[in-house]
Design a protein around this motif. Structure first.
Motif, mmCIF file in Angstrom:
data_model
loop_
_atom_site.group_PDB
_atom_site.id
_atom_site.type_symbol
_atom_site.label_atom_id
_atom_site.label_comp_id
_atom_site.label_asym_id
_atom_site.label_seq_id
_atom_site.Cartn_x
_atom_site.Cartn_y
_atom_site.Cartn_z
ATOM 1 N N ASP A 64 48.513 -34.412 -16.474
ATOM 2 C CA ASP A 64 49.028 -34.455 -17.848
ATOM 3 C C ASP A 64 49.797 -33.176 -18.187
ATOM 4 O O ASP A 64 50.855 -33.225 -18.826
ATOM 5 C CB ASP A 64 47.880 -34.647 -18.841
ATOM 6 C CG ASP A 64 47.250 -36.030 -18.741
ATOM 7 O OD1 ASP A 64 47.893 -36.926 -18.178
ATOM 8 O OD2 ASP A 64 46.112 -36.192 -19.210
ATOM 9 N N ARG A 178 50.214 -38.785 -28.450
ATOM 10 C CA ARG A 178 49.115 -38.002 -29.023
ATOM 11 C C ARG A 178 48.180 -37.390 -27.980
ATOM 12 O O ARG A 178 47.810 -36.222 -28.109
ATOM 13 C CB ARG A 178 48.340 -38.857 -30.035
ATOM 14 C CG ARG A 178 49.196 -39.241 -31.229
ATOM 15 C CD ARG A 178 48.432 -40.019 -32.282
ATOM 16 N NE ARG A 178 49.335 -40.479 -33.340
ATOM 17 C CZ ARG A 178 48.957 -41.107 -34.433
ATOM 18 N NH1 ARG A 178 47.680 -41.352 -34.632
ATOM 19 N NH2 ARG A 178 49.834 -41.493 -35.323
ATOM 20 N N PRO A 179 47.782 -38.141 -26.936
ATOM 21 C CA PRO A 179 46.979 -37.484 -25.889
ATOM 22 C C PRO A 179 47.704 -36.321 -25.231
ATOM 23 O O PRO A 179 47.086 -35.314 -24.867
ATOM 24 C CB PRO A 179 46.716 -38.623 -24.889
ATOM 25 C CG PRO A 179 46.799 -39.866 -25.703
ATOM 26 C CD PRO A 179 47.886 -39.593 -26.710
ATOM 27 N N GLU A 182 47.404 -33.401 -27.486
ATOM 28 C CA GLU A 182 46.028 -32.898 -27.434
ATOM 29 C C GLU A 182 45.858 -31.924 -26.278
ATOM 30 O O GLU A 182 45.240 -30.859 -26.411
ATOM 31 C CB GLU A 182 45.052 -34.067 -27.295
ATOM 32 C CG GLU A 182 43.584 -33.645 -27.267
ATOM 33 C CD GLU A 182 42.652 -34.807 -27.002
ATOM 34 O OE1 GLU A 182 41.459 -34.663 -27.263
ATOM 35 O OE2 GLU A 182 43.123 -35.856 -26.518
ATOM 36 N N ILE A 189 42.349 -35.252 -30.984
ATOM 37 C CA ILE A 189 43.277 -36.313 -31.382
ATOM 38 C C ILE A 189 43.315 -36.430 -32.907
ATOM 39 O O ILE A 189 44.369 -36.662 -33.504
ATOM 40 C CB ILE A 189 42.854 -37.662 -30.764
ATOM 41 C CG1 ILE A 189 43.210 -37.693 -29.272
ATOM 42 C CG2 ILE A 189 43.526 -38.826 -31.472
ATOM 43 C CD1 ILE A 189 44.687 -37.835 -28.993
#
Length: 267
Positions: A64, A178-179, A182, A189
């Motif tokens: 990510d 959104r993740p 985060e 979140i």
């Protein structure tokens, strides 16, 4: 009438208080070292791994981060000692390596000449491993506090790169916005959602309220410590035991520190 605690119990409480004081002193030293660190760059291959990691790497977190770095670059530099040994940022470093292998064009764009942004702390981690560990903990906890406006600006850049702000799983050619935020800003979140749903910049009062929410666990821990220290003082207010007299002074000093920290957390 409250039961008077035994000498053994009091000594245990005093030992706990002393340990807490030492921990606070180590944290203060680590924060001072981080504040005095200098910005620099190092070739990726010159950033040395630590002899041992205090926590394992999450492959999903690394993946990510690599995707976000491809769009936004490295927002938080790695932290190294004077010899280039990594103190904090193991996931970030691993993500940069992944980016170099998986997306050479993005890597070359953000890390010209193979140079990676770092903050250099002027000490040798091998000579002072306790300070190295505390700097890792402190740096990981002290994440940059992005304003709602900054978060929305990051969100726009991610949207332009194909991230989607949708409920549920995004389409195959999209990634969840959104993740990703985060992971980038180190907030929940729920906090990300609140920032994105705010159309105008939050007032100072609103920002302080959000900080209280994020610091609720810290406040709870401080209150517990305050309770224990007050209980110790009440149970043994005037000690004549030489081994406890110095501890009693340390407890008083620590109480003042805790009270100051609680006041700042509430404001």
């Amino acid at each position: 009438m409250a039961r008077r605690r035994s000498t053994a119990e009091l000594l245990d409480a005093a030992d706990s208080a002393g340990t807490a004081i030492q921990a606070k002193d180590r944290e203060a030293e680590a924060r001072a070292e981080l504040e005095q660190s200098r910005s620099s760059v190092l070739p990726l291959g010159k950033i040395l791994d630590r002899n041992s990691d205090t926590r394992g790497l999450s492959s999903q977190h690394v993946s990510d981060l690599a995707e976000s770095i491809a769009v936004l670059s490295l927002l938080e530099p790695l932290v190294v000692d004077r010899r280039g040994k990594l103190l904090a940022g193991a996931h970030r470093k691993a993500a940069v390596f992944v980016l170099k292998e998986a997306n050479p064009a993005a890597y070359a764009k953000h890390f010209s000449n193979d140079l990676v942004p770092v903050r250099v702390v002027d000490f040798d981690a091998e000579e002072n491993p306790d300070l190295a560990l505390q700097i890792e903990v402190t740096e990981n906890e002290k994440r940059r506090d992005y304003t709602p406006g900054e978060v929305r600006a990051l969100a726009e850049r991610l949207r332009d790169a194909g991230y989607a702000d949708v409920k549920g799983r995004p389409a195959k050619d999209k990634k969840a916005l959104r993740p990703a935020l985060e992971v980038i800003i180190g907030k929940s979140i729920r906090t990300v959602r609140r920032y994105l749903n705010t159309e105008i910049e939050e007032s100072v009062t609103d920002v302080r309220l959000s900080e209280r929410e994020d610091n609720s666990a810290v406040i709870t821990s401080l209150r517990r410590l305050q309770t224990e220290l007050n209980r110790w003082q009440k149970a043994y207010p005037e000690t004549e035991a030489p081994e406890l007299q110095m501890v009693s002074k340390d407890v008083t000093r620590l109480l003042k520190r805790v009270e100051t920290a609680l006041r700042k957390a509430r404001n």
